[in-house]
Design a protein around this motif. Structure first.
Motif, short mmCIF file in Angstrom:
data_model
loop_
_atom_site.label_atom_id
_atom_site.label_comp_id
_atom_site.label_asym_id
_atom_site.label_seq_id
_atom_site.Cartn_x
_atom_site.Cartn_y
_atom_site.Cartn_z
N SER A 103 0.82 -0.98 -0.10
CA SER A 103 0.01 -0.02 -0.07
C SER A 103 0.94 1.19 0.01
CB SER A 103 -0.98 0.02 1.22
OG SER A 103 -1.67 -1.11 1.18
N LEU A 104 0.68 2.07 -0.86
CA LEU A 104 1.50 3.31 -1.22
C LEU A 104 0.42 4.57 -0.69
CD1 LEU A 104 2.83 2.58 -4.65
CD2 LEU A 104 3.75 1.85 -2.50
N LYS A 105 1.01 4.98 0.58
CA LYS A 105 0.33 5.88 1.31
C LYS A 105 0.50 7.47 0.66
CE LYS A 105 -0.09 3.65 5.77
NZ LYS A 105 0.33 2.46 5.20
N ASN A 106 1.70 7.56 0.36
CA ASN A 106 1.79 9.07 -0.34
C ASN A 106 1.03 9.32 -1.58
OD1 ASN A 106 3.56 9.89 1.85
ND2 ASN A 106 5.45 8.96 1.00
N SER A 107 1.19 8.32 -2.33
CA SER A 107 0.69 8.47 -3.83
C SER A 107 -0.77 7.70 -3.63
CB SER A 107 1.32 7.85 -4.63
OG SER A 107 1.46 6.46 -4.54
N GLU A 108 -1.41 7.01 -2.91
CA GLU A 108 -2.62 6.45 -2.68
C GLU A 108 -2.98 5.77 -3.85
OE1 GLU A 108 -5.34 10.10 -2.93
OE2 GLU A 108 -4.74 10.30 -0.76
N ASN A 109 -1.92 4.34 -3.80
CA ASN A 109 -2.15 3.49 -4.76
C ASN A 109 -1.86 2.11 -3.95
OD1 ASN A 109 -2.16 4.69 -7.90
ND2 ASN A 109 -0.89 6.20 -7.06
N GLU A 110 -1.69 1.15 -4.89
CA GLU A 110 -1.62 -0.16 -4.43
C GLU A 110 -0.46 -0.74 -5.60
OE1 GLU A 110 -2.61 -1.46 -1.48
OE2 GLU A 110 -4.09 0.23 -1.26
N ASN A 111 0.56 -1.40 -5.18
CA ASN A 111 1.67 -1.96 -6.14
C ASN A 111 1.49 -3.44 -5.83
OD1 ASN A 111 3.74 -2.41 -7.65
ND2 ASN A 111 5.32 -2.23 -6.14
N ILE A 112 0.93 -4.15 -6.86
CA ILE A 112 1.00 -5.58 -6.91
C ILE A 112 2.07 -6.05 -7.57
CG2 ILE A 112 -0.78 -7.39 -7.27
CD1 ILE A 112 -2.86 -5.17 -7.74
N PHE A 113 2.83 -7.17 -7.07
CA PHE A 113 4.25 -7.66 -7.64
C PHE A 113 4.07 -9.39 -7.44
CE2 PHE A 113 5.15 -6.21 -3.38
CZ PHE A 113 5.89 -7.40 -2.91
N SER A 114 4.89 -9.91 -8.38
CA SER A 114 5.34 -11.34 -8.05
C SER A 114 6.79 -11.43 -7.87
CB SER A 114 4.65 -12.15 -9.15
OG SER A 114 5.47 -11.72 -10.09
N PHE A 115 7.17 -12.57 -7.15
CA PHE A 115 8.47 -13.29 -6.90
C PHE A 115 8.42 -14.54 -6.37
CE2 PHE A 115 12.85 -12.51 -4.84
CZ PHE A 115 13.43 -11.73 -5.93
N PRO A 116 9.57 -15.27 -6.67
CA PRO A 116 9.43 -16.56 -6.42
C PRO A 116 9.12 -16.84 -4.77
CG PRO A 116 11.22 -16.06 -7.90
CD PRO A 116 10.58 -14.90 -7.46
N THR A 117 8.28 -17.85 -4.82
CA THR A 117 7.71 -18.11 -3.51
C THR A 117 8.59 -18.48 -2.38
OG1 THR A 117 5.47 -18.67 -4.49
CG2 THR A 117 5.82 -19.16 -2.13
N CYS A 118 9.60 -19.25 -2.87
CA CYS A 118 10.55 -19.69 -1.91
C CYS A 118 11.76 -18.72 -1.46
CB CYS A 118 11.61 -20.85 -2.73
SG CYS A 118 12.35 -20.73 -4.04
N LEU A 119 11.65 -17.75 -2.13
CA LEU A 119 12.71 -16.60 -1.73
C LEU A 119 12.13 -15.65 -0.78
CD1 LEU A 119 14.30 -15.55 -5.15
CD2 LEU A 119 15.45 -16.87 -3.33
N ILE A 120 10.81 -15.61 -0.73
CA ILE A 120 10.02 -14.70 0.18
C ILE A 120 10.04 -15.39 1.42
CG2 ILE A 120 7.81 -13.48 0.69
CD1 ILE A 120 9.16 -12.09 -1.30
N LYS A 121 9.60 -16.68 1.24
CA LYS A 121 9.39 -17.49 2.24
C LYS A 121 10.57 -17.68 3.31
CE LYS A 121 7.87 -22.27 3.78
NZ LYS A 121 7.43 -23.72 3.23
N ASN A 122 11.73 -18.00 2.41
CA ASN A 122 13.03 -18.22 3.18
C ASN A 122 13.31 -17.11 3.94
OD1 ASN A 122 13.37 -20.92 2.37
ND2 ASN A 122 14.79 -20.43 0.60
N THR A 123 13.19 -15.93 3.39
CA THR A 123 13.57 -14.59 3.94
C THR A 123 12.59 -14.35 5.29
OG1 THR A 123 13.95 -13.69 1.79
CG2 THR A 123 13.69 -12.00 3.70
N GLN A 124 11.33 -14.50 4.98
CA GLN A 124 10.64 -14.42 6.38
C GLN A 124 10.81 -15.34 7.60
OE1 GLN A 124 6.77 -14.32 3.99
NE2 GLN A 124 6.53 -12.16 4.34
#
Length: 286
Positions: free
Chosen positions: A123-144
């Motif tokens: 959620s982009l509060k300053n510009s009042e937009n939403e940024n939707i993106f994709s990324f390899p699931t395993c990289l996000i999961k490992n990081t979190q």
């Protein structure tokens, strides 16, 4: 992404609680920096290239997790930490049109999604937009899983929020902003009150880069004589891209953050653009 490691003499692990750690992940590897909040000084920067048969493979993800374990102590020790996802696959949706349950549909309207990826949004509060993106699931999961306290943002989110923060009170005309990576760039065009366009383009040289920028000027009926462009990222004044753009666009500016943070003598050989995303992340996550 090349292997680089620079560390300031003032760095001390005992000062961990006054440090902000930022990690940037892309499909070539990752980099991280340590920012001393009290001194407004970067005290460490390291980038690591990951060699793999496929950047979306289990092999790549396992190597990434192994490097996290090598470079960092237990992730639970880091309370001020955030991550940038660097990827060209993103879609901006105005906040007023955004329905949370349909964000997958919005993304797939403009982007391809493969079976190794998941979709996320900022959620982009300053510009009042939403940024939707994709990324390899395993990289996000490992990081979190490794860093339980980590905040994750897409690069476009940080870039857009920073641009609006810097310009919302002083912008009186439409202006273009470009953030260049090594093989793609994103372009943001804003009026004093809203986003007119945001897009990403892959390029292989200065002619490609210039063609896409001029095409945006033509689409939005902007004048190269009147409407300036501000450059962020890996473009320098002695680059072919700069000289190519200069043939057509009268006013080209470079991002200036010299008064916002310090680059010590031990990190002086590092180009400021390597640290700019990390600094913007610190501001966004704080």
């Amino acid at each position: 992404m090349n292997n680089t490691h620079l560390i300031d003499k003032s760095y001390s692990p005992e000062k961990r609680f006054s440090h902000f750690v930022s990690i940037l992940i892309n499909l070539n590897g990752f980099s991280f920096s340590v920012f001393d909040i009290s001194m407004k000084n970067f005290v460490e920067y390291k980038s690591i290239k990951i060699e793999s048969s496929s950047e979306k493979s289990i092999e790549f993800c396992n190597k990434f997790l192994g490097l996290l374990k090598t470079e960092f102590e237990s992730g639970e020790h880091y309370t001020q930490i955030a991550c940038i996802i660097e990827s060209p696959k993103a879609t901006i949706v105005p906040e007023v049109l955004f329905i949370k349950d349909r964000f997958h549909e919005y993304f797939q309207f403009n982007q391809d999604l493969n079976n190794t990826e998941s979709v996320y949004f900022d959620s982009l509060k300053n510009s009042e937009n939403e940024n939707i993106f994709s990324f390899p699931t395993c990289l996000i999961k490992n990081t979190q899983e490794f860093f339980p306290n980590i905040k994750i943002f897409h690069q476009s989110s940080i870039f857009i929020e920073e641009i609006f923060l810097r310009n919302k009170k002083k912008l009186i005309n439409t202006k273009c902003f470009v953030l260049a990576n090594h093989d793609y760039f994103e372009i943001l065009v804003i009026s004093p009150s809203k986003i007119l366009l945001h897009n990403t383009f892959h390029y292989s040289g200065a002619s490609d880069f210039t063609y896409f920028v001029l095409n945006i000027y033509e689409q939005l009926r902007l004048s190269p004589e009147i409407h300036p462009i501000e450059l962020y990222g890996s473009i320098e004044k002695n680059s072919d891209i700069y000289f190519s753009l200069k043939k057509y666009i009268k006013t080209i500016e470079f991002a200036n953050c010299n008064n916002e943070f310090i680059i010590s003598q031990d990190l002086i050989n590092l180009h400021p653009h390597n640290l700019l995303n990390h600094y913007f992340l610190f501001k966004c996550a704080s």
